[in-house]
Design a protein around this motif. Structure first.
Motif, mmCIF file in Angstrom:
data_model
loop_
_atom_site.group_PDB
_atom_site.id
_atom_site.type_symbol
_atom_site.label_atom_id
_atom_site.label_comp_id
_atom_site.label_asym_id
_atom_site.label_seq_id
_atom_site.Cartn_x
_atom_site.Cartn_y
_atom_site.Cartn_z
ATOM 1 N N SER A 68 49.602 18.323 35.115
ATOM 2 C CA SER A 68 50.097 18.615 36.462
ATOM 3 C C SER A 68 50.197 17.307 37.241
ATOM 4 N N PRO A 69 51.287 17.074 37.950
ATOM 5 C CA PRO A 69 51.413 15.827 38.732
ATOM 6 C C PRO A 69 50.377 15.761 39.841
ATOM 7 N N ILE A 70 49.866 14.600 40.107
ATOM 8 C CA ILE A 70 48.852 14.417 41.140
ATOM 9 C C ILE A 70 49.449 14.661 42.520
ATOM 10 N N THR A 71 48.669 15.269 43.394
ATOM 11 C CA THR A 71 49.127 15.558 44.754
ATOM 12 C C THR A 71 48.230 14.927 45.812
ATOM 13 N N THR A 72 47.089 14.406 45.409
ATOM 14 C CA THR A 72 46.164 13.784 46.345
ATOM 15 C C THR A 72 46.517 12.317 46.546
ATOM 16 N N PRO A 73 45.961 11.658 47.577
ATOM 17 C CA PRO A 73 46.245 10.230 47.793
ATOM 18 C C PRO A 73 45.903 9.391 46.569
ATOM 19 N N HIS A 74 46.781 8.447 46.227
ATOM 20 C CA HIS A 74 46.576 7.586 45.066
ATOM 21 C C HIS A 74 47.414 6.330 45.216
ATOM 22 N N ILE A 75 47.167 5.354 44.340
ATOM 23 C CA ILE A 75 47.848 4.064 44.396
ATOM 24 C C ILE A 75 48.474 3.772 43.037
ATOM 25 N N VAL A 76 49.704 3.301 43.066
ATOM 26 C CA VAL A 76 50.406 2.923 41.836
ATOM 27 C C VAL A 76 50.743 1.439 41.911
ATOM 28 N N LEU A 77 50.320 0.699 40.900
ATOM 29 C CA LEU A 77 50.550 -0.741 40.830
ATOM 30 C C LEU A 77 51.432 -1.035 39.622
ATOM 31 N N ALA A 78 52.406 -1.892 39.790
ATOM 32 C CA ALA A 78 53.316 -2.203 38.676
ATOM 33 C C ALA A 78 53.835 -3.624 38.801
ATOM 34 N N THR A 79 54.122 -4.206 37.650
ATOM 35 C CA THR A 79 54.785 -5.513 37.607
ATOM 36 C C THR A 79 55.903 -5.469 36.564
ATOM 37 N N ASP A 80 56.863 -6.331 36.739
ATOM 38 C CA ASP A 80 57.935 -6.509 35.756
ATOM 39 C C ASP A 80 58.440 -7.933 35.904
ATOM 40 N N GLY A 81 59.115 -8.415 34.888
ATOM 41 C CA GLY A 81 59.533 -9.807 34.915
ATOM 42 C C GLY A 81 60.993 -10.000 34.580
ATOM 43 N N SER A 82 61.520 -11.132 35.018
ATOM 44 C CA SER A 82 62.867 -11.555 34.676
ATOM 45 C C SER A 82 62.846 -13.072 34.595
ATOM 46 N N GLN A 83 63.956 -13.674 34.200
ATOM 47 C CA GLN A 83 63.938 -15.114 34.006
ATOM 48 C C GLN A 83 65.329 -15.717 34.134
ATOM 49 N N ILE A 84 65.337 -17.010 34.319
ATOM 50 C CA ILE A 84 66.535 -17.829 34.171
ATOM 51 C C ILE A 84 66.299 -18.681 32.935
ATOM 52 N N ALA A 85 67.116 -18.464 31.922
ATOM 53 C CA ALA A 85 66.922 -19.154 30.648
ATOM 54 C C ALA A 85 67.361 -20.609 30.750
ATOM 55 N N PRO A 86 66.772 -21.477 29.953
ATOM 56 C CA PRO A 86 67.183 -22.885 29.966
ATOM 57 C C PRO A 86 68.559 -23.065 29.353
ATOM 58 N N ARG A 115 70.834 -17.257 40.470
ATOM 59 C CA ARG A 115 70.838 -18.369 39.526
ATOM 60 C C ARG A 115 71.598 -19.567 40.104
ATOM 61 N N ARG A 116 72.732 -19.290 40.725
ATOM 62 C CA ARG A 116 73.515 -20.389 41.317
ATOM 63 C C ARG A 116 72.751 -21.050 42.461
ATOM 64 N N ARG A 117 72.095 -20.244 43.283
ATOM 65 C CA ARG A 117 71.320 -20.817 44.400
ATOM 66 C C ARG A 117 70.140 -21.632 43.884
ATOM 67 N N PHE A 118 69.518 -21.144 42.812
ATOM 68 C CA PHE A 118 68.387 -21.857 42.229
ATOM 69 C C PHE A 118 68.801 -23.274 41.818
ATOM 70 N N PHE A 119 69.914 -23.376 41.108
ATOM 71 C CA PHE A 119 70.349 -24.695 40.645
ATOM 72 C C PHE A 119 70.905 -25.543 41.793
ATOM 73 N N ALA A 120 71.430 -24.888 42.839
ATOM 74 C CA ALA A 120 71.885 -25.650 44.007
ATOM 75 C C ALA A 120 70.700 -26.286 44.720
ATOM 76 N N ILE A 121 69.623 -25.523 44.884
ATOM 77 C CA ILE A 121 68.405 -26.067 45.508
ATOM 78 C C ILE A 121 67.823 -27.178 44.644
ATOM 79 N N LEU A 122 67.823 -26.959 43.332
ATOM 80 C CA LEU A 122 67.305 -27.971 42.425
ATOM 81 C C LEU A 122 68.114 -29.266 42.530
#
Length: 395
Positions: free
Chosen positions: A75-93, A362-369
């Motif tokens: 059964s899905p939770i209905t009381t107060p709770h906290i969900v924490l998550a991370t995900d990643g991305s990258q600019i390849a060389p 990505r374009r802004r990243f290399f412009a700042i660099l």
């Protein structure tokens, strides 16, 4: 530009092939369901065979740690709770850019349900440009792009643990989950040399140690799973040999010609879509992936959960999966997340959105660099002629 007209004829042939495969899949699924019913009554014997002959199998086979017929309604939770998550991305060389470097961006999400607290939605970027970051992995035969991906996996786990520890120190009484997008069994680490693995895996396990010490459940959510670890267990039921020694009896045969291959290639998710109703969870399985030999106490277990839109694979470390309270808490929060996200967990979707690096980013990243390099006194900073020409077109 893709010429869609030229593809139309190929599409028709492809659809006919898929229709044929769908019928074959239905036949195999009917057969697998029958074998599964037989395995329920023979489970103890099959588990003994699995333990005794596992090192002789030519396939990866998980082992059930609960009765195969034990299906639990969640059964899905209905009381107060906290969900924490991370995900990643990258600019390849790229050697065609103004500098050879790469960037890893970790999206972080903390959502506080039924509490009135504003959610955390941010990202933490880090640029890697030092020689040891770019070329160290070459000594193990690992390309920079692959090393970057592995480093991103580590960064996602470390960021998730840090976020969870910070959160629980502020809200110690709130049920929560540390949520990861994808597998906790990092199969890709098994493909690299041990010395390289020693630079990565300990940081992941240390992060998990921190979660375990605070009793924060950890779960990996795999959408559209392609694993066959559970269906491979059914191979033991139809093996015609008294001793399931694959290397002795079947090593000279193609894998799809073995006597136990009659239900292959059938994925776990497909089988459990036949066996589970919405909101139901399969019994718990222990993965036997070779990389887990280096996980220590963090052995990985998994189950399949019918979330309504699909069969999702949920992976959990031992301290979450074997703790009845933490496991129930995790599954209830996961099901609620999928319902709130209309088919996919809200927190994971938001973590992805925070992490994703767009073409304009990505374009802004290399412009700042480029600006910083000019300020440092560097001259003749430019992309390669190939990259410059690709950014414009005569069409």
């Amino acid at each position: 530009m893709l010429d869609l007209q030229k593809l139309m004829g190929q599409m028709q042939g492809m659809s006919e092939q898929l229709q044929k495969e769908a019928q074959q899949l239905t036949d195999k699924l009917d057969r697998a369901e029958t074998i599964f019913t037989q395995a329920i009554t023979n489970q103890s014997h099959l588990c003994q065979h699995s333990e005794l002959w596992r090192d002789r199998f030519i396939f990866n086979c998980a082992e059930p740690v609960e009765p195969l017929g034990q299906i639990q309604a969640i059964s899905p939770i209905t009381t107060p709770h906290i969900v924490l998550a991370t995900d990643g991305s990258q600019i390849a060389p790229s050697r065609h850019e103004i500098a050879y470097c790469y960037l890893i961006n970790i999206g972080r999400v903390a959502i506080y349900y039924n509490s009135g607290i504003y959610p955390l939605l941010d990202n933490v970027p880090e640029v890697f440009y030092k020689t040891e970051d770019l070329y160290k992995a070459r000594q193990w035969g690992i390309q920079t792009e692959q090393w970057m991906t592995l480093k991103r996996t580590v960064a996602e786990n470390v960021a998730l643990a840090n976020l969870a520890i910070t959160t629980i120190s502020t809200y110690p009484q709130s049920p929560m989950i540390a949520f990861s997008d994808g597998a906790l069994v990092h199969w890709e680490l098994d493909e690299i040399p041990a010395d390289a693995r020693s630079q990565l895996l300990p940081d992941i396990l240390t992060a998990w140690d921190a979660l375990k010490s605070q009793r924060i459940p950890l779960a990996g959510y795999i959408s559209a799973p392609r694993a066959a670890e559970a269906t491979n267990f059914l191979r033991l039921q139809i093996c015609p040999f008294e001793q399931p020694d694959c290397h002795t009896h079947c090593s000279t045969k193609p894998l799809d010609a073995a006597p136990c291959s009659q239900i292959q290639p059938l994925r776990d998710g497909t089988l459990w879509s036949r066996l589970l109703k919405v909101g139901e969870c399969s019994p718990l399985w222990q993965s036997q992936a070779r990389i887990l030999q280096e996980y220590g106490e963090h052995q990985i277990y998994f189950c399949y959960l019918h979330v309504g839109t699909e069969i999702a694979r949920i992976e959990m470390p031992a301290w979450t999966a074997l703790d009845g309270e933490l496991r129930s808490q995790a599954l209830q929060i996961i099901l609620a997340q999928v319902q709130k996200g209309y088919g996919y967990p809200v927190a994971l979707a938001e973590a992805h959105n925070q992490a994703v690096v767009t073409g304009s980013d990505r374009r802004r990243f290399f412009a700042i660099l480029e600006q910083q390099m000019v300020k440092s006194g560097l001259r003749n900073i430019t992309t390669s002629y190939k990259e410059s020409r690709k950014r414009s077109s005569i069409a």
